[in-house]
Motif scaffolding. Structure first.
Motif, PDB file in Angstrom:
ATOM      1  N   UNK A 138      19.455 -28.286  24.969  1.00 63.21           N
ATOM      2  CA  UNK A 138      18.136 -27.367  24.691  1.00 63.21           C
ATOM      3  C   UNK A 138      17.269 -28.209  23.689  1.00 63.21           C
ATOM      4  N   UNK A 139      17.699 -28.800  22.585  1.00 64.35           N
ATOM      5  CA  UNK A 139      16.978 -29.623  21.638  1.00 64.35           C
ATOM      6  C   UNK A 139      16.313 -30.803  22.340  1.00 64.35           C
ATOM      7  N   UNK A 140      17.349 -31.584  22.893  1.00 68.76           N
ATOM      8  CA  UNK A 140      16.548 -32.877  23.580  1.00 68.76           C
ATOM      9  C   UNK A 140      15.766 -32.835  24.676  1.00 68.76           C
ATOM     10  N   UNK A 141      15.942 -31.787  25.473  1.00 73.73           N
ATOM     11  CA  UNK A 141      14.874 -31.543  26.477  1.00 73.73           C
ATOM     12  C   UNK A 141      13.867 -31.038  25.975  1.00 73.73           C
ATOM     13  N   UNK A 142      13.793 -30.143  24.986  1.00 76.12           N
ATOM     14  CA  UNK A 142      12.584 -29.341  24.564  1.00 76.12           C
ATOM     15  C   UNK A 142      11.764 -30.398  23.571  1.00 76.12           C
ATOM     16  N   UNK A 143      12.366 -31.417  23.122  1.00 75.87           N
ATOM     17  CA  UNK A 143      11.918 -32.249  22.077  1.00 75.87           C
ATOM     18  C   UNK A 143      10.446 -32.644  22.245  1.00 75.87           C
ATOM     19  N   UNK A 144       9.849 -33.145  23.414  1.00 71.43           N
ATOM     20  CA  UNK A 144       8.156 -33.295  23.298  1.00 71.43           C
ATOM     21  C   UNK A 144       7.383 -32.291  23.201  1.00 71.43           C
ATOM     22  N   UNK A 145       7.815 -30.909  23.486  1.00 72.53           N
ATOM     23  CA  UNK A 145       6.952 -29.827  23.275  1.00 72.53           C
ATOM     24  C   UNK A 145       7.023 -29.579  21.651  1.00 72.53           C
ATOM     25  N   UNK A 146       8.522 -29.739  21.229  1.00 74.52           N
ATOM     26  CA  UNK A 146       8.646 -29.501  19.822  1.00 74.52           C
ATOM     27  C   UNK A 146       7.992 -30.293  19.007  1.00 74.52           C
ATOM     28  N   UNK A 147       7.875 -31.583  19.031  1.00 74.59           N
ATOM     29  CA  UNK A 147       6.946 -32.661  18.604  1.00 74.59           C
ATOM     30  C   UNK A 147       5.466 -32.235  18.679  1.00 74.59           C
TER      31      UNK A 147
END
Length: 218
Positions: A138-147
């Motif tokens: 979850x976190x690695x895949x969502x990382x661009x959006x999170x940043x």
């Protein structure tokens, strides 16, 4: 004319940086944690807890609906208890943080929800534990959006920090109000606006570049 000396601009600039940095560090950390809880407790998710999910979601919506200036005043007793004063840079950190947590939580939640469900199902089929799925899928895949959400949130916090200057929080907003508005020095207000635009532009540029580096699709 009573224009502020140059050192006042530097002082106000660094006060704004201090307010935003301290608030962002706390709020983004707590907001991301809240986003993860909202995501994994949803129906058919990793830890389905509909009542908890519903309660947290309603709470987030309530806090997001409160205008910052009202929250600033409403949290004065809390700010005084935590910081010992309701004036100054550190006093502004409390309402800024509380204001940003639900804002960033929703942005991060959207990014987590956009992760391909097939990846999660594949990880579960391979026997991965739920906490490992959160950490490694979850976190690695969502990382661009999170940043990217961090960038938006920090810019929103800069705007809020300028508003906090109306109640003596210091920073560029306070400088613009005390010298630009109260003393009718429109030049000061214009200069503060230019500084804020430059600061926001730099943060936007850096945030976009960092987000692209984490985006494996590009």
């Amino acid at each position: 004319m009573s224009l502020p000396p140059l050192n006042k601009y530097f002082q106000a600039f660094f006060e704004t940086l201090l307010m935003v940095s301290a608030s962002a560090l706390i709020a983004i950390g707590l907001g991301l944690l809240l986003a993860i809880v909202l995501t994994v407790t949803a129906k058919s998710s990793l830890y389905p807890k509909p009542r908890l999910h519903r309660g947290l979601s309603v709470t987030v919506n309530i806090f997001r609906a409160v205008p910052f200036i009202i929250m600033l005043v409403a949290l004065l007793p809390v700010t005084r208890f935590l910081v010992g004063t309701t004036l100054g840079t550190w006093a502004a950190v409390v309402p800024l943080t509380v204001n940003l947590i639900p804002f960033y939580a929703r942005i991060a939640q959207v990014s987590l929800n956009d992760v391909d469900p097939g990846l999660v199902e594949a990880a579960r089929a391979m026997g991965c534990r739920r906490r490992h799925i959160i950490r490694h899928v979850l976190l690695p895949e969502a990382l661009p959006g999170i940043v990217g959400g961090m960038t938006v949130s920090v810019i929103a916090m800069i705007n809020a920090s300028a508003m906090a200057g109306a109640v003596g929080a210091g920073g560029l907003g306070d400088l613009a109000i005390r010298y630009g508005y109260e003393r009718y020095e429109t030049r000061v207000m214009f200069e503060v606006i230019v500084i804020l635009i430059a600061l926001v532009s730099v943060i936007q540029l850096v945030g976009e570049r960092v987000s692209r580096r984490f985006d494996h699709r590009h």
